[in-house]
Motif scaffolding. Structure first.
Motif, mmCIF file in Angstrom:
data_model
loop_
_atom_site.group_PDB
_atom_site.id
_atom_site.type_symbol
_atom_site.label_atom_id
_atom_site.label_comp_id
_atom_site.label_asym_id
_atom_site.label_seq_id
_atom_site.Cartn_x
_atom_site.Cartn_y
_atom_site.Cartn_z
ATOM 1 N N PRO A 63 0.827 -1.324 0.222
ATOM 2 C CA PRO A 63 0.165 -0.002 -0.014
ATOM 3 C C PRO A 63 0.854 1.328 0.051
ATOM 4 C CG PRO A 63 -0.828 -1.575 1.446
ATOM 5 C CD PRO A 63 0.423 -2.137 1.219
ATOM 6 N N THR A 64 1.991 1.213 0.391
ATOM 7 C CA THR A 64 2.953 2.461 0.513
ATOM 8 C C THR A 64 3.961 2.427 -0.578
ATOM 9 O OG1 THR A 64 4.191 1.600 2.510
ATOM 10 C CG2 THR A 64 2.489 3.002 2.794
ATOM 11 N N ARG A 65 4.212 1.352 -1.270
ATOM 12 C CA ARG A 65 5.148 1.244 -2.146
ATOM 13 C C ARG A 65 5.474 2.269 -3.049
ATOM 14 N NH1 ARG A 65 5.694 -4.650 -4.721
ATOM 15 N NH2 ARG A 65 6.328 -4.795 -2.403
ATOM 16 N N ARG A 66 4.371 2.995 -3.754
ATOM 17 C CA ARG A 66 4.713 4.152 -4.706
ATOM 18 C C ARG A 66 5.437 5.411 -3.790
ATOM 19 N NH1 ARG A 66 2.331 8.769 -5.874
ATOM 20 N NH2 ARG A 66 0.601 8.470 -4.513
ATOM 21 N N ALA A 129 8.970 0.143 -13.889
ATOM 22 C CA ALA A 129 10.074 0.786 -14.201
ATOM 23 C C ALA A 129 9.603 1.978 -14.943
ATOM 24 C CB ALA A 129 11.179 0.323 -14.938
ATOM 25 N N PRO A 130 10.381 3.231 -14.971
ATOM 26 C CA PRO A 130 10.027 4.543 -15.963
ATOM 27 C C PRO A 130 9.995 3.834 -17.440
ATOM 28 C CG PRO A 130 11.643 5.235 -14.322
ATOM 29 C CD PRO A 130 11.503 3.780 -14.308
ATOM 30 N N PRO A 131 9.011 4.177 -18.105
ATOM 31 C CA PRO A 131 8.887 3.588 -19.447
ATOM 32 C C PRO A 131 10.015 4.112 -20.532
ATOM 33 C CG PRO A 131 7.064 5.328 -19.178
ATOM 34 C CD PRO A 131 7.715 5.040 -17.866
ATOM 35 N N GLU A 132 10.821 5.062 -20.269
ATOM 36 C CA GLU A 132 11.873 5.586 -21.124
ATOM 37 C C GLU A 132 13.080 4.705 -20.819
ATOM 38 O OE1 GLU A 132 14.339 7.486 -23.785
ATOM 39 O OE2 GLU A 132 12.118 7.691 -23.701
ATOM 40 N N LEU A 133 13.166 4.087 -19.355
ATOM 41 C CA LEU A 133 14.236 3.307 -19.334
ATOM 42 C C LEU A 133 14.055 1.838 -20.120
ATOM 43 C CD1 LEU A 133 16.766 2.360 -17.535
ATOM 44 C CD2 LEU A 133 15.235 1.813 -15.625
ATOM 45 N N ILE A 149 4.231 0.452 -21.226
ATOM 46 C CA ILE A 149 3.550 1.181 -20.341
ATOM 47 C C ILE A 149 4.292 0.942 -18.879
ATOM 48 C CG2 ILE A 149 1.324 1.177 -18.933
ATOM 49 C CD1 ILE A 149 0.065 0.013 -21.169
ATOM 50 N N GLY A 150 4.555 2.148 -18.296
ATOM 51 C CA GLY A 150 5.531 2.028 -17.267
ATOM 52 C C GLY A 150 5.025 3.162 -15.890
ATOM 53 N N THR A 151 5.792 3.091 -15.036
ATOM 54 C CA THR A 151 5.561 4.307 -14.054
ATOM 55 C C THR A 151 5.714 5.719 -14.418
ATOM 56 O OG1 THR A 151 6.064 2.643 -12.168
ATOM 57 C CG2 THR A 151 6.368 4.904 -11.701
ATOM 58 N N ALA A 152 4.732 6.405 -14.257
ATOM 59 C CA ALA A 152 4.732 7.856 -14.522
ATOM 60 C C ALA A 152 5.523 8.673 -13.672
ATOM 61 C CB ALA A 152 3.132 8.321 -14.798
ATOM 62 N N VAL A 153 6.112 9.637 -14.142
ATOM 63 C CA VAL A 153 6.825 10.612 -13.039
ATOM 64 C C VAL A 153 6.423 11.880 -13.485
ATOM 65 C CG1 VAL A 153 8.826 8.943 -12.570
ATOM 66 C CG2 VAL A 153 8.854 10.567 -14.537
ATOM 67 N N GLY A 154 6.639 12.897 -12.633
ATOM 68 C CA GLY A 154 6.277 14.078 -12.444
ATOM 69 C C GLY A 154 6.888 14.959 -11.815
ATOM 70 N N PRO A 155 7.168 16.397 -12.030
ATOM 71 C CA PRO A 155 7.934 17.502 -11.233
ATOM 72 C C PRO A 155 7.377 17.587 -9.698
ATOM 73 C CG PRO A 155 7.030 18.670 -13.127
ATOM 74 C CD PRO A 155 6.610 17.123 -13.321
ATOM 75 N N ARG A 156 8.273 17.618 -8.875
ATOM 76 C CA ARG A 156 7.615 18.019 -7.510
ATOM 77 C C ARG A 156 8.884 18.399 -6.694
ATOM 78 N NH1 ARG A 156 3.181 14.079 -5.214
ATOM 79 N NH2 ARG A 156 2.060 14.786 -7.268
ATOM 80 N N TRP A 157 8.677 19.539 -5.882
ATOM 81 C CA TRP A 157 9.569 19.859 -4.848
ATOM 82 C C TRP A 157 11.249 19.791 -5.364
ATOM 83 C CZ3 TRP A 157 6.509 15.654 -2.180
ATOM 84 C CH2 TRP A 157 5.275 16.375 -2.011
ATOM 85 N N GLY A 158 11.189 20.387 -6.639
ATOM 86 C CA GLY A 158 12.856 20.693 -7.251
ATOM 87 C C GLY A 158 13.313 19.211 -7.961
ATOM 88 N N ALA A 159 12.488 18.131 -7.894
ATOM 89 C CA ALA A 159 12.999 16.922 -8.601
ATOM 90 C C ALA A 159 11.612 16.119 -9.409
ATOM 91 C CB ALA A 159 13.656 16.153 -7.460
ATOM 92 N N VAL A 161 9.133 12.697 -9.069
ATOM 93 C CA VAL A 161 8.478 11.744 -8.243
ATOM 94 C C VAL A 161 7.762 10.941 -9.162
ATOM 95 C CG1 VAL A 161 9.051 12.851 -6.150
ATOM 96 C CG2 VAL A 161 6.661 13.029 -7.141
ATOM 97 N N ALA A 162 7.443 9.555 -8.582
ATOM 98 C CA ALA A 162 6.547 8.681 -9.188
ATOM 99 C C ALA A 162 5.297 9.300 -8.963
ATOM 100 C CB ALA A 162 6.732 7.274 -8.730
ATOM 101 N N THR A 163 4.260 9.604 -9.972
ATOM 102 C CA THR A 163 2.956 9.877 -9.808
ATOM 103 C C THR A 163 1.986 8.835 -10.059
ATOM 104 O OG1 THR A 163 2.988 10.623 -11.898
ATOM 105 C CG2 THR A 163 3.705 12.349 -10.443
ATOM 106 N N ARG A 164 2.443 7.851 -10.618
ATOM 107 C CA ARG A 164 1.572 6.688 -10.911
ATOM 108 C C ARG A 164 2.250 5.536 -11.072
ATOM 109 N NH1 ARG A 164 -3.392 6.413 -15.299
ATOM 110 N NH2 ARG A 164 -4.765 4.420 -14.232
ATOM 111 N N HIS A 165 2.252 4.466 -10.192
ATOM 112 C CA HIS A 165 3.002 3.230 -10.166
ATOM 113 C C HIS A 165 2.499 2.130 -10.880
ATOM 114 C CE1 HIS A 165 5.814 0.196 -7.802
ATOM 115 N NE2 HIS A 165 6.012 0.672 -8.895
ATOM 116 N N CYS A 166 2.996 1.886 -11.924
ATOM 117 C CA CYS A 166 2.366 0.800 -12.781
ATOM 118 C C CYS A 166 2.775 -0.415 -12.064
ATOM 119 C CB CYS A 166 3.217 0.796 -14.126
ATOM 120 S SG CYS A 166 2.424 -0.532 -15.250
ATOM 121 N N HIS A 167 1.833 -1.006 -11.410
ATOM 122 C CA HIS A 167 2.037 -2.061 -10.365
ATOM 123 C C HIS A 167 0.613 -2.737 -9.903
ATOM 124 C CE1 HIS A 167 3.317 -3.770 -6.514
ATOM 125 N NE2 HIS A 167 4.382 -4.358 -7.032
#
Length: 241
Positions: A63-66, A129-133, A149-159, A161-167
């Motif tokens: 439940p907390t993996r993402r 994994a991130p799809p680009e990888l 199709i992979g885990t989506a990432v997006g900008p947050r707090w200067g970096a 983060v995973a926004t949607r974990h393909c899992h």
């Protein structure tokens, strides 16, 4: 065979879904990427060590993996502000580790993947994994045009983060949203992919952890193949050659 040499998938062809880590690739490609990102800077290493007592258990608990993964991604990508920039970092990582990554691609798995493509099947890779990888790694072996199709990432707090974990169940939701809901064959190593394996008409377990083999035999249809495609520390019946 080059990517251009494969026939275009038939509209009525079987849909075949491959997991990536421990299925096509020997190991966890995302963890390898994030470890490299963190090791590039001693301060990131220190922050990761300090955060591991919190993030480590979060990654291990479904439940907390993402959130746990997002924490490590944030540490490793601090200073990267856009997804395109993060993708370029991934491409640099893959190019710099070409030989090491290439050795982790499993020949038996790639042969099965190529066989489906040569038959005109619709093939998609669904990975945590991130799809680009995954796309960049598959480019080593002329499969860069396979939909990923992979885990989506997006900008947050200067970096980023995973926004949607393909899992787990989320992987199935992401597949359905892209029109990949009617699955004929699915290949995966993980019990986290039981929703995917249950959804497939013909599930195939590959490279499972030894301790999970009995569970797979119990919850999947009788006769489900449980194979080893070359992961020496994993279970399953060895494939000749």
């Amino acid at each position: 065979m080059s990517a251009a040499a494969y026939p275009p998938p038939r509209a009525d062809a079987p849909l075949v879904v491959f997991d990536f880590d421990h299925t096509l690739y020997d190991g966890d490609s995302g963890s390898h990427l994030f470890a490299w990102l963190i090791r590039r800077n001693p301060l990131r290493v220190l922050v990761a060590l300090l955060a591991t007592p919190l993030l480590g258990p979060m990654v291990a608990f479904l439940p907390t993996r993402r959130r746990g993964i997002s924490g490590y991604v944030w540490i490793g990508s601090f200073g990267v502000h856009r997804v395109r920039e993060f993708d370029r970092v991934i491409d640099r990582y893959v190019a710099a580790h070409r030989q090491e990554i290439g050795r982790r691609l499993l020949p038996a798995a790639l042969e099965v993947l190529a066989g489906h493509r040569a038959a005109g099947d619709r093939v998609v890779v669904a990975t945590g994994a991130p799809p680009e990888l995954a796309r960049a790694i598959l480019g080593f072996v002329a499969h860069e045009d396979v939909p990923v199709i992979g885990t989506a990432v997006g900008p947050r707090w200067g970096a980023v983060v995973a926004t949607r974990h393909c899992h787990n169940e989320e992987k199935m939701r992401m597949l359905r949203e892209r029109g990949y809901g009617d699955i004929d064959i699915a290949y995966s190593d993980s019990t986290a992919d039981l929703p995917l394996l249950h959804a497939a008409r013909r599930p195939v377990v590959v490279n499972p952890k030894h301790a999970r083999v009995a569970l797979f035999r119990r919850v999947l249809p009788a006769g489900t193949p449980i194979l080893n495609w070359g992961c020496r520390d994993r279970g399953g019946d060895a494939v000749a050659g």
